[in-house]
Scaffold this motif. Structure first.
Motif, PDB file in Angstrom:
ATOM      1  N   PRO A  81       0.832  -1.215   0.000  1.00 47.90           N
ATOM      2  CA  PRO A  81       0.000   0.000   0.000  1.00 47.90           C
ATOM      3  C   PRO A  81       0.862   1.260   0.000  1.00 47.90           C
ATOM      4  O   PRO A  81       1.853   1.349   0.721  1.00 47.90           O
ATOM      5  N   VAL A  82       0.464   2.228  -0.819  1.00 49.60           N
ATOM      6  CA  VAL A  82       1.204   3.479  -0.968  1.00 49.60           C
ATOM      7  C   VAL A  82       0.249   4.648  -0.741  1.00 49.60           C
ATOM      8  O   VAL A  82      -0.916   4.601  -1.142  1.00 49.60           O
ATOM      9  N   TYR A  83       0.769   5.691  -0.090  1.00 50.30           N
ATOM     10  CA  TYR A  83      -0.008   6.923   0.114  1.00 50.30           C
ATOM     11  C   TYR A  83       0.894   8.101  -0.232  1.00 50.30           C
ATOM     12  O   TYR A  83       2.036   8.165   0.210  1.00 50.30           O
ATOM     13  N   ARG A  84       0.368   9.031  -1.031  1.00 49.50           N
ATOM     14  CA  ARG A  84       1.130  10.219  -1.423  1.00 49.50           C
ATOM     15  C   ARG A  84       0.394  11.474  -0.969  1.00 49.50           C
ATOM     16  O   ARG A  84      -0.825  11.561  -1.087  1.00 49.50           O
ATOM     17  N   GLN A  85       1.183  12.442  -0.489  1.00 44.89           N
ATOM     18  CA  GLN A  85       0.583  13.674   0.020  1.00 44.89           C
ATOM     19  C   GLN A  85       1.582  14.812  -0.122  1.00 44.89           C
ATOM     20  O   GLN A  85       2.787  14.631   0.061  1.00 44.89           O
ATOM     21  N   ARG A  86       1.063  15.986  -0.472  1.00 42.64           N
ATOM     22  CA  ARG A  86       1.873  17.204  -0.425  1.00 42.64           C
ATOM     23  C   ARG A  86       1.433  17.941   0.841  1.00 42.64           C
ATOM     24  O   ARG A  86       0.398  18.599   0.861  1.00 42.64           O
ATOM     25  N   PRO A  87       2.214  17.837   1.937  1.00 43.48           N
ATOM     26  CA  PRO A  87       1.776  18.384   3.221  1.00 43.48           C
ATOM     27  C   PRO A  87       1.810  19.901   3.312  1.00 43.48           C
ATOM     28  O   PRO A  87       1.175  20.478   4.198  1.00 43.48           O
ATOM     29  N   LYS A  88       2.556  20.559   2.423  1.00 45.46           N
ATOM     30  CA  LYS A  88       2.638  22.022   2.426  1.00 45.46           C
ATOM     31  C   LYS A  88       2.333  22.534   1.026  1.00 45.46           C
ATOM     32  O   LYS A  88       2.615  21.848   0.037  1.00 45.46           O
ATOM     33  N   PRO A  89       1.778  23.737   0.923  1.00 41.92           N
ATOM     34  CA  PRO A  89       1.361  24.250  -0.385  1.00 41.92           C
ATOM     35  C   PRO A  89       2.433  24.219  -1.468  1.00 41.92           C
ATOM     36  O   PRO A  89       2.148  23.873  -2.607  1.00 41.92           O
ATOM     37  N   PHE A  90       3.667  24.562  -1.132  1.00 40.97           N
ATOM     38  CA  PHE A  90       4.693  24.595  -2.162  1.00 40.97           C
ATOM     39  C   PHE A  90       5.861  23.676  -1.834  1.00 40.97           C
ATOM     40  O   PHE A  90       6.977  23.884  -2.303  1.00 40.97           O
ATOM     41  N   GLY A  91       5.602  22.654  -1.030  1.00 43.01           N
ATOM     42  CA  GLY A  91       6.645  21.690  -0.692  1.00 43.01           C
ATOM     43  C   GLY A  91       6.650  20.507  -1.644  1.00 43.01           C
ATOM     44  O   GLY A  91       5.889  20.443  -2.607  1.00 43.01           O
ATOM     45  N   PHE A  92       7.509  19.556  -1.352  1.00 40.92           N
ATOM     46  CA  PHE A  92       7.605  18.337  -2.148  1.00 40.92           C
ATOM     47  C   PHE A  92       6.471  17.385  -1.791  1.00 40.92           C
ATOM     48  O   PHE A  92       5.966  17.395  -0.675  1.00 40.92           O
ATOM     49  N   GLU A  93       6.111  16.549  -2.750  1.00 45.79           N
ATOM     50  CA  GLU A  93       5.176  15.468  -2.450  1.00 45.79           C
ATOM     51  C   GLU A  93       5.930  14.399  -1.674  1.00 45.79           C
ATOM     52  O   GLU A  93       7.073  14.078  -1.986  1.00 45.79           O
ATOM     53  N   VAL A  94       5.289  13.858  -0.640  1.00 45.19           N
ATOM     54  CA  VAL A  94       5.888  12.808   0.181  1.00 45.19           C
ATOM     55  C   VAL A  94       5.167  11.501  -0.126  1.00 45.19           C
ATOM     56  O   VAL A  94       3.941  11.458  -0.210  1.00 45.19           O
ATOM     57  N   THR A  95       5.953  10.452  -0.301  1.00 45.27           N
ATOM     58  CA  THR A  95       5.397   9.120  -0.573  1.00 45.27           C
ATOM     59  C   THR A  95       5.648   8.226   0.637  1.00 45.27           C
ATOM     60  O   THR A  95       6.769   8.167   1.155  1.00 45.27           O
ATOM     61  N   TYR A  96       4.592   7.541   1.087  1.00 48.51           N
ATOM     62  CA  TYR A  96       4.693   6.576   2.181  1.00 48.51           C
ATOM     63  C   TYR A  96       4.323   5.206   1.621  1.00 48.51           C
ATOM     64  O   TYR A  96       3.363   5.083   0.863  1.00 48.51           O
ATOM     65  N   ARG A  97       5.083   4.181   2.017  1.00 50.18           N
ATOM     66  CA  ARG A  97       4.784   2.828   1.535  1.00 50.18           C
ATOM     67  C   ARG A  97       4.896   1.848   2.690  1.00 50.18           C
ATOM     68  O   ARG A  97       5.844   1.909   3.478  1.00 50.18           O
ATOM     69  N   LEU A  98       3.929   0.931   2.765  1.00 47.66           N
ATOM     70  CA  LEU A  98       3.921  -0.081   3.815  1.00 47.66           C
ATOM     71  C   LEU A  98       4.619  -1.341   3.316  1.00 47.66           C
ATOM     72  O   LEU A  98       4.009  -2.199   2.680  1.00 47.66           O
ATOM     73  N   ASP A  99       5.917  -1.431   3.593  1.00 44.85           N
ATOM     74  CA  ASP A  99       6.676  -2.621   3.241  1.00 44.85           C
ATOM     75  C   ASP A  99       6.486  -3.673   4.330  1.00 44.85           C
ATOM     76  O   ASP A  99       5.931  -3.381   5.394  1.00 44.85           O
ATOM     77  N   PRO A 100       6.952  -4.905   4.102  1.00 39.78           N
ATOM     78  CA  PRO A 100       6.675  -5.975   5.076  1.00 39.78           C
ATOM     79  C   PRO A 100       7.136  -5.669   6.504  1.00 39.78           C
ATOM     80  O   PRO A 100       6.431  -5.976   7.456  1.00 39.78           O
ATOM     81  N   ALA A 101       8.313  -5.067   6.673  1.00 38.13           N
ATOM     82  CA  ALA A 101       8.844  -4.877   8.020  1.00 38.13           C
ATOM     83  C   ALA A 101       9.001  -3.416   8.419  1.00 38.13           C
ATOM     84  O   ALA A 101       9.382  -3.129   9.553  1.00 38.13           O
TER      85      ALA A 101
END
Length: 197
Positions: A8-28
């Motif tokens: 599972p992957v979730y992507r979000q830009r937490p600030k208006p002009f910041g970078f997009e952050v990617t989160y991924r649920l790996d096994p461990a």
């Protein structure tokens, strides 16, 4: 151990002009890619999670997860992904699914995980009092305007009173501090299902 490309992957830009952050649920571990740095955080090293209702303005439905890692660092992710200072995409379904799965994995790796819904008590109490005071002041101003037949002022006051009262009530009700177990996340600190984008 190799990464799970189907995780599972979730992507979000937490600030208006910041970078997009990617989160991924790996096994461990939780994999985090900020655009400038990549990090793997073992689930067992996540020691606490706070879920809260965090609207950015009167019209937004914002939710946030604050994760605390055992070395004292914090990681934050929310359901709003910002395009500009005034425009954000709501990613309610994706956020809800990702947080639910993340907490299940962390709790399995760390049975001592401390989960709390809402804001810290003193912040919640001060916020509730401030909200009640603002609503009361506007209600008094509205009543005075009506009593003096100041119709434009009464209309303007009512225009602000209704949404402010709704927001103050939502903040107080949704953010009351409550401990919870990951299988039973309080619905008030997660977006309702059925909304994406």
């Amino acid at each position: 151990m190799t990464d799970d490309t189907d995780a599972p992957v979730y992507r979000q830009r937490p600030k208006p002009f910041g970078f997009e952050v990617t989160y991924r649920l790996d096994p461990a571990h939780l994999f985090v890619d900020t655009g400038r740095k990549q990090e793997r955080i073992p689930y067992a090293r996540i020691v606490a999670c706070r879920l809260s209702y965090r609207p950015a303005n009167v019209t937004s439905q914002g939710y946030r997860a604050d994760l605390r890692i055992e070395d004292g660092r914090a990681l934050r992710l929310g359901n709003l992904s910002w395009k500009t200072y005034f425009e954000a995409d709501r990613q309610d379904d994706a956020y809800r699914a990702f947080i639910t799965e993340l907490l299940a994995r962390v709790a399995a790796a760390n049975p001592k995980l401390a989960c709390v819904a809402g804001r810290p008590f003193w912040i919640w109490a001060l916020g509730a009092l401030a909200g009640a005071a603002m609503v009361a002041a506007l209600a008094v101003a509205f009543a005075v305007a009506l009593a003096n037949a100041a119709w434009p002022l009464a209309g303007l006051t009512a225009l602000f009173l209704v949404p402010l009262a709704g927001q103050a009530w939502a903040m107080a009700r949704r953010n009351r501090p409550t401990p919870f177990a990951p299988p039973s996340i309080p619905p008030l600190v997660l977006p309702k299902p059925g909304r994406s984008g």
